[in-house]
Design an enzyme around this catalytic site. Structure first.
Site, PDB file in Angstrom:
ATOM      1  N   TRP A 140      50.117  29.316  46.485  1.00 16.89           N
ATOM      2  CA  TRP A 140      48.782  29.801  46.132  1.00 16.89           C
ATOM      3  C   TRP A 140      47.816  28.654  45.831  1.00 16.89           C
ATOM      4  CZ3 TRP A 140      47.192  28.355  41.253  1.00 16.89           C
ATOM      5  CH2 TRP A 140      48.189  28.052  40.310  1.00 16.89           C
TER       6      TRP A 140
ATOM      7  N   TRP B 165      58.735  28.262  48.996  1.00 18.05           N
ATOM      8  CA  TRP B 165      57.512  28.245  49.809  1.00 18.05           C
ATOM      9  C   TRP B 165      57.770  27.574  51.154  1.00 18.05           C
ATOM     10  CZ3 TRP B 165      54.201  31.349  47.668  1.00 18.05           C
ATOM     11  CH2 TRP B 165      54.052  31.415  46.282  1.00 18.05           C
TER      12      TRP B 165
ATOM     13  N   TRP C 177      37.185  40.844  32.513  1.00 12.26           N
ATOM     14  CA  TRP C 177      38.217  40.095  33.248  1.00 12.26           C
ATOM     15  C   TRP C 177      37.865  38.609  33.267  1.00 12.26           C
ATOM     16  CZ3 TRP C 177      43.072  40.724  34.723  1.00 12.26           C
ATOM     17  CH2 TRP C 177      43.580  42.020  34.840  1.00 12.26           C
TER      18      TRP C 177
ATOM     19  N   ASN D 204      35.541  41.013  46.379  1.00  9.34           N
ATOM     20  CA  ASN D 204      36.763  40.931  45.563  1.00  9.34           C
ATOM     21  C   ASN D 204      37.976  41.589  46.229  1.00  9.34           C
ATOM     22  OD1 ASN D 204      38.272  40.433  43.034  1.00  9.34           O
ATOM     23  ND2 ASN D 204      38.304  42.665  42.960  1.00  9.34           N
TER      24      ASN D 204
ATOM     25  N   TRP E  17      44.195  33.860  41.484  1.00  8.23           N
ATOM     26  CA  TRP E  17      45.246  33.474  42.441  1.00  8.23           C
ATOM     27  C   TRP E  17      46.618  33.728  41.836  1.00  8.23           C
ATOM     28  CZ3 TRP E  17      45.519  32.505  47.541  1.00  8.23           C
ATOM     29  CH2 TRP E  17      44.307  32.330  48.210  1.00  8.23           C
TER      30      TRP E  17
ATOM     31  N   GLU F   1      34.807  44.512  34.089  1.00 10.22           N
ATOM     32  CA  GLU F   1      34.983  43.389  35.033  1.00 10.22           C
ATOM     33  C   GLU F   1      34.466  42.092  34.419  1.00 10.22           C
ATOM     34  OE1 GLU F   1      36.851  43.596  37.665  1.00 10.22           O
ATOM     35  OE2 GLU F   1      37.084  45.740  37.320  1.00 10.22           O
TER      36      GLU F   1
HETATM   37  P1  FAD Z   1      31.198  42.291  40.265  1.00  7.43           P
HETATM   38  O1  FAD Z   1      32.219  43.279  40.681  1.00  7.43           O
HETATM   39  O2  FAD Z   1      29.790  42.697  40.292  1.00  7.43           O
HETATM   40  O3  FAD Z   1      31.620  41.820  38.807  1.00  7.43           O
HETATM   41  C1  FAD Z   1      30.704  41.245  37.874  1.00  7.43           C
HETATM   42  C2  FAD Z   1      31.258  39.948  37.345  1.00  7.43           C
HETATM   43  O4  FAD Z   1      32.490  40.168  36.659  1.00  7.43           O
HETATM   44  C3  FAD Z   1      31.573  38.935  38.415  1.00  7.43           C
HETATM   45  O5  FAD Z   1      30.422  38.233  38.812  1.00  7.43           O
HETATM   46  C4  FAD Z   1      32.601  38.058  37.718  1.00  7.43           C
HETATM   47  O6  FAD Z   1      31.988  37.102  36.877  1.00  7.43           O
HETATM   48  C5  FAD Z   1      33.363  39.056  36.861  1.00  7.43           C
HETATM   49  N1  FAD Z   1      34.545  39.514  37.583  1.00  7.43           N
HETATM   50  C6  FAD Z   1      34.639  40.539  38.444  1.00  7.43           C
HETATM   51  N2  FAD Z   1      35.921  40.674  38.883  1.00  7.43           N
HETATM   52  C7  FAD Z   1      36.626  39.694  38.285  1.00  7.43           C
HETATM   53  C8  FAD Z   1      38.003  39.295  38.322  1.00  7.43           C
HETATM   54  N3  FAD Z   1      38.912  39.961  39.049  1.00  7.43           N
HETATM   55  N4  FAD Z   1      38.385  38.241  37.583  1.00  7.43           N
HETATM   56  C9  FAD Z   1      37.492  37.558  36.822  1.00  7.43           C
HETATM   57  N5  FAD Z   1      36.182  37.891  36.739  1.00  7.43           N
HETATM   58  C10 FAD Z   1      35.759  38.934  37.465  1.00  7.43           C
HETATM   59  N6  FAD Z   1      35.487  35.015  40.601  1.00  7.43           N
HETATM   60  C11 FAD Z   1      34.702  33.970  40.307  1.00  7.43           C
HETATM   61  O7  FAD Z   1      33.673  34.126  39.638  1.00  7.43           O
HETATM   62  N7  FAD Z   1      35.035  32.710  40.724  1.00  7.43           N
HETATM   63  C12 FAD Z   1      36.162  32.460  41.455  1.00  7.43           C
HETATM   64  O8  FAD Z   1      36.435  31.303  41.789  1.00  7.43           O
HETATM   65  C13 FAD Z   1      36.983  33.568  41.809  1.00  7.43           C
HETATM   66  N8  FAD Z   1      38.085  33.389  42.575  1.00  7.43           N
HETATM   67  C14 FAD Z   1      38.859  34.478  42.899  1.00  7.43           C
HETATM   68  C15 FAD Z   1      40.011  34.295  43.680  1.00  7.43           C
HETATM   69  C16 FAD Z   1      40.813  35.367  44.024  1.00  7.43           C
HETATM   70  C17 FAD Z   1      42.055  35.154  44.846  1.00  7.43           C
HETATM   71  C18 FAD Z   1      40.464  36.668  43.604  1.00  7.43           C
HETATM   72  C19 FAD Z   1      41.311  37.851  43.970  1.00  7.43           C
HETATM   73  C20 FAD Z   1      39.339  36.862  42.820  1.00  7.43           C
HETATM   74  C21 FAD Z   1      38.529  35.786  42.451  1.00  7.43           C
HETATM   75  N9  FAD Z   1      37.374  35.954  41.654  1.00  7.43           N
HETATM   76  C22 FAD Z   1      36.601  34.865  41.341  1.00  7.43           C
HETATM   77  C23 FAD Z   1      37.076  37.260  41.025  1.00  7.43           C
HETATM   78  C24 FAD Z   1      36.146  38.192  41.822  1.00  7.43           C
HETATM   79  O9  FAD Z   1      36.571  38.298  43.131  1.00  7.43           O
HETATM   80  C25 FAD Z   1      34.689  37.741  41.798  1.00  7.43           C
HETATM   81  O10 FAD Z   1      34.267  37.460  40.493  1.00  7.43           O
HETATM   82  C26 FAD Z   1      33.783  38.841  42.369  1.00  7.43           C
HETATM   83  O11 FAD Z   1      34.167  39.171  43.680  1.00  7.43           O
HETATM   84  C27 FAD Z   1      32.346  38.373  42.338  1.00  7.43           C
HETATM   85  O12 FAD Z   1      31.505  39.312  42.920  1.00  7.43           O
HETATM   86  P2  FAD Z   1      30.467  40.126  42.059  1.00  7.43           P
HETATM   87  O13 FAD Z   1      29.704  39.190  41.186  1.00  7.43           O
HETATM   88  O14 FAD Z   1      29.717  40.983  42.976  1.00  7.43           O
HETATM   89  O15 FAD Z   1      31.454  40.989  41.141  1.00  7.43           O
END
Ligand code: FAD
Length: 479
Positions: A362, A309, A281, A344, A385, A278
């Site tokens: 979006w 749209w 990602w 997420n 997005w 993650e």
């Molecule tokens: P954990 O699951 O603990 O993951 C650890 C770290 O991995 C996160 O803190 C983040 O830095 C990274 N990560 C995890 N999932 C993703 C992912 N799908 N894409 C990129 N990095 C990821 N994340 C943001 O940091 N900023 C945003 O503005 C953002 N906008 C989002 C918008 C949408 C529509 C979606 C679907 C996802 C978005 N995310 C964003 C990705 C993700 O939802 C969050 O990083 C995550 O929910 C943060 O929670 P956590 O730190 O507990 O994640």
């Protein structure tokens, strides 16, 4: 002769440990001048919730620096102009910073580096916020990856480019103090009304908490992360995202701690690598941002620019306020409003709802997230997005349309998450918690729910909306 100082320009790297620009500056033995510049007119200037976080994070950094004998100089205005002025004021010999990856920021940094280096000021830049920079992870033919799995495979093989995280300096020598603005004068935090009070109950910005948050997660939750990360009703994700965005912790520190935990047998390799994937990602999103400078505005797949749209300000407002009549969507949007963060899985559900059920572009959703998320990040937000919209790299196929009822039933099976954020539904039986309109009148009455009165009827019929979205997609497919 007195040694000329080194300026360290802090950006989204608000920490003392594992901060290569700071470490290198301290190593020169010259006095160090630490500066943070806030430009509210800059590209990707923080939205309201992020401004709240920024204030708290700067406060934490100021006090950590003060303990080591240093002042963080705060200045507001155009970045290049202020750096030039500080170099002049302090007669600095060098300016050090950690690199950024969005096109407008790269442009500022590149021009400033050229300009200062052409004078007698040396400029050194470093990687502090990625495991590997975009140009380090490329395909065999030297092009950027557009698919996540091979990107992750290569990143995993290479690992981070610093073997172990750098320790925080023990002492910071700042000789010639220059004027600093007062953080409160930047008005980053709301006062009337103070809506951030609710948000502040959930977070504690700063490097110290960032490290603690990681340690807690590795100690208590990572083993359950593989499946648990999809459950918004449980706290099984790390919640490191705002700390990572502001650079209070580096992905390098996370990588090393996870490796250490796996080697010590504290948790399984499967769990450790699932979590690191993650983090990858995030790296992938930064690569996409770097190689696709307009990712925050334009679809990566150009055919999506012609998608039919709808213009629906009323639908957008109901979505923003968590009043769509779909409980999991409303719970997510209210979690966002109340805490500045959303799980997420629910981010994917609410994004799919906006894009595919309401047919709202979006970019409108991304803009709302930008203003309301404490972790708003141009790379992650834009790439995610576009992923949901189907217009991004390695995106979810457009025809994969999240069903808000079955998603709720699968990932919030007892409705705990919905009950927490949509309390007007809290007395509904589990069976109807994700689709209250299916409940018999007597059940609704007993639970105190009057549809159309204290909770909305669904603002669109999902089955109908799904067909409408697919019809829109067939218009652009093959263009
Ligand atoms: P954990 O699951 O603990 O993951 C650890 C770290 O991995 C996160 O803190 C983040 O830095 C990274 N990560 C995890 N999932 C993703 C992912 N799908 N894409 C990129 N990095 C990821 N994340 C943001 O940091 N900023 C945003 O503005 C953002 N906008 C989002 C918008 C949408 C529509 C979606 C679907 C996802 C978005 N995310 C964003 C990705 C993700 O939802 C969050 O990083 C995550 O929910 C943060 O929670 P956590 O730190 O507990 O994640």
């Amino acid at each position: 002769m007195k040694q000329r100082p080194v300026v360290v320009w802090f950006r989204n790297d608000l920490r003392l440990a594992d901060n290569p620009a700071l470490t290198a500056a301290v190593k020169t033995g010259a006095p160090v001048i630490a500066v943070y510049i806030y430009d509210e007119n800059a590209a990707y200037a923080p939205g309201a919730a992020s401004c709240w976080w920024l204030h708290e994070s700067l406060k934490a950094l100021q006090s950590a620096m003060a303990k080591l004998g240093m002042t963080l100089i705060l200045r507001r205005g155009g970045e290049a102009k202020i750096v030039r002025a500080i170099v002049q004021e302090t007669e600095a010999a060098a300016v050090f910073w950690n690199r950024r990856y969005s096109a407008p920021q790269v442009e500022i940094d590149k021009n400033l580096k050229n300009e200062l280096s052409n004078g007698d000021v040396s400029v050194k830049t470093f990687n502090a916020s990625l495991l590997r920079e975009p140009w380090e992870i490329e395909t065999g033919s030297g092009t950027p990856y557009r698919v996540f799995t091979p990107f992750w495979k290569k990143l995993k093989e290479f690992g981070p480019n610093r073997v172990s995280p750098l320790p925080a300096p023990k002492k910071l020598q700042s000789e010639k103090l220059i004027e600093s603005e007062d953080l409160t004068s930047w008005n980053l935090q709301p006062d009337n009304p103070n809506w951030a009070k609710k948000i502040s109950a959930h977070w504690s910005p700063g490097e110290f908490t960032a490290i603690n948050t990681l340690d807690n997660f590795l100690e208590n939750a990572i083993d359950a992360y593989g499946d648990g990360r999809d459950r918004p009703d449980k706290e099984l994700t790390s919640r490191l995202s705002p700390h990572l965005h502001f650079g209070e912790i580096s992905p390098n520190q996370i990588w090393q701690s996870v490796q250490h935990g796996m080697n010590a047998g504290n948790f399984s390799e499967a769990a450790g690598y699932k979590f690191l994937s993650e983090i990858a990602w995030r790296e992938f999103s930064y690569s996409l941002l770097y190689y696709n400078p307009s990712i925050s505005e334009k679809p990566l797949r150009p055919e999506f620019a012609g998608y039919p749209w709808r213009d629906d300000p009323n639908g957008l407002g109901l979505w923003q306020r968590g009043q769509t009549g779909y409980p999991i969507v409303d719970a997510g949007m209210r979690q966002l409003w109340r805490t500045g963060w959303m799980h997420n899985r629910v981010r994917m559900i609410v994004a799919s709802f906006l894009i595919k059920d309401l047919l709202i572009p979006w970019q409108h959703g991304a803009a709302w997230f930008w203003d309301t998320l404490v972790d708003a990040d141009v790379a992650n937000n834009s790439a995610s997005w576009q992923w949901v919209a189907g217009s991004g790299a390695d995106a979810s196929p457009y025809f994969r349309i999240f069903n808000p009822i079955t998603q709720g039933e699968k990932f919030d099976p007892k409705g705990d998450y919905v009950r927490k954020f949509v309390p007007e539904l809290k007395n509904l039986p589990d069976k109807f918690i994700h689709a209250p309109w299916k409940a018999p009148e007597a059940v609704l009455a007993k639970a105190g729910v009057t549809l159309g009165n204290n909770y909305n009827n669904p603002i669109v019929d999902h089955a109908h909306a799904r067909n409408r979205a697919l019809a829109g997609y067939s218009e652009i497919k093959g263009r």
